[in-house]
Design a protein around this motif. Structure first.
Motif, PDB file in Angstrom:
ATOM      1  N   SER A 235       0.814  -1.220   0.000  1.00  0.00           N
ATOM      2  CA  SER A 235       0.000   0.000   0.000  1.00  0.00           C
ATOM      3  C   SER A 235       0.848   1.270   0.000  1.00  0.00           C
ATOM      4  N   GLN A 236       2.160   1.115   0.144  1.00  0.00           N
ATOM      5  CA  GLN A 236       3.043   2.267   0.229  1.00  0.00           C
ATOM      6  C   GLN A 236       3.699   2.548  -1.117  1.00  0.00           C
ATOM      7  N   ARG A 237       4.149   3.803  -1.279  1.00  0.00           N
ATOM      8  CA  ARG A 237       4.797   4.203  -2.522  1.00  0.00           C
ATOM      9  C   ARG A 237       6.315   4.282  -2.349  1.00  0.00           C
ATOM     10  N   GLU A 238       6.753   4.627  -1.146  1.00  0.00           N
ATOM     11  CA  GLU A 238       8.190   4.730  -0.934  1.00  0.00           C
ATOM     12  C   GLU A 238       8.527   4.652   0.552  1.00  0.00           C
ATOM     13  N   GLN A 239       9.801   4.349   0.807  1.00  0.00           N
ATOM     14  CA  GLN A 239      10.336   4.330   2.154  1.00  0.00           C
ATOM     15  C   GLN A 239      11.734   4.942   2.100  1.00  0.00           C
ATOM     16  N   THR A 240      12.079   5.634   3.176  1.00  0.00           N
ATOM     17  CA  THR A 240      13.387   6.302   3.223  1.00  0.00           C
ATOM     18  C   THR A 240      14.102   5.935   4.507  1.00  0.00           C
ATOM     19  N   SER A 241      15.424   5.745   4.373  1.00  0.00           N
ATOM     20  CA  SER A 241      16.263   5.536   5.542  1.00  0.00           C
ATOM     21  C   SER A 241      17.616   6.144   5.244  1.00  0.00           C
TER      22      SER A 241
ATOM     23  N   SER B  13      10.362  -1.498  -8.739  1.00  0.00           N
ATOM     24  CA  SER B  13      10.844  -0.807  -7.552  1.00  0.00           C
ATOM     25  C   SER B  13      12.228  -0.269  -7.860  1.00  0.00           C
ATOM     26  N   THR B  14      12.551   0.852  -7.266  1.00  0.00           N
ATOM     27  CA  THR B  14      13.896   1.399  -7.420  1.00  0.00           C
ATOM     28  C   THR B  14      14.483   1.668  -6.047  1.00  0.00           C
ATOM     29  N   LEU B  15      15.776   1.508  -5.956  1.00  0.00           N
ATOM     30  CA  LEU B  15      16.524   1.875  -4.754  1.00  0.00           C
ATOM     31  C   LEU B  15      17.465   2.999  -5.137  1.00  0.00           C
TER      32      LEU B  15
END
Lengths: 115, 114
Positions: free
Chosen positions: B53-59, B73-75
């Motif tokens: 359900s998510q579009r992106e995550q950041t760390s 997906s891209t990193l």
């Protein structure tokens, strides 16, 4: 800090012996544990999936009598390679997962060399 | 059967560059997608987990995006450092069952040079 502890990290033994690898979940109760093997320059290949207290589910082509998995508690699973032969030499990695929303965490792996 | 592909297979960049690693999957009915790094002779370190359900995550310097409908997906790694040198793997999970498995991509071997 580490979430998964895998031991030993490296083992060399003679052909015909049995080798036990331990996988411990350090930070949470691992409902499900996975065992993978990885050959040089290849991706991980799932061997089996185990849930605490029940028999492991093995992937096609993986001999359950050769690769014995015991998931006796929510924090410990063991993989025993019985009557190991040189073709069993590989990198074995365990992985743990808690509930379905949690990421899957991996151990540092065990390099097994059978002479 | 789910298939996961990563492009490029190998990448070498000078220190300080921003870079993008790509991951594509054939079956868009996934539960989540996870990015890992693997150092030589080591296990996998989880970097980012993106729920369907998510579009992106950041760390930190890492940002992962997910376009489930297109199976991609891209990193993104900002300001790359030599310590980022490793193999990066993406993996998708099909469903919520306790026995559901990760399907791994083939990996991208990254080298960041001085």
């Amino acid at each position: 800090g580490a979430v998964v502890s895998q031991h030993p990290s490296w083992v060399i033994c003679k052909s015909g012996t049995s080798v036990k690898i331990e996988c411990r979940s350090l930070d949470f109760q691992a409902t499900t544990m996975f065992w993978y093997r990885q050959f040089p320059k290849q991706s991980l290949m799932l061997m089996a999936t185990s849930n605490e207290g029940s028999k492991a589910t093995y992937e096609q082509g993986v001999e359950k009598d050769k690769f014995l998995i015991n998931h006796a508690s929510l924090t410990l699973s063991t993989l025993t390679v019985t009557s190991a032969h040189p073709e069993d030499s590989s990198f074995y990695i365990c992985s743990v997962r808690g509930n379905s929303n949690q990421p899957q965490h991996f151990g540092d792996g065990t390099r097994l060399s059978i002479l | 059967k789910q298939e996961v592909t990563q492009i490029p297979a190998a990448l070498s960049v000078p220190e300080g560059e921003n870079l993008v690693l790509n991951c594509s999957f054939t079956d868009s009915a996934i539960y989540n997608l996870q990015w890992f790094r693997q150092d030589p002779g080591k296990g996998l370190t989880s970097l980012l987990l993106i729920q369907s359900s998510q579009r992106e995550q950041t760390s930190g310097r890492l940002n992962a995006s997910l376009d489930k409908s297109s199976g991609r997906s891209t990193l993104y790694i900002a300001a790359s450092q030599p310590g980022d040198s490793a193999t990066y793997l993406c993996a998708v999970r099909a469903n919520t069952g306790t026995a559901s498995k990760l399907t791994f991509g083939t990996g991208t071997r990254l080298q960041v040079t001085l």
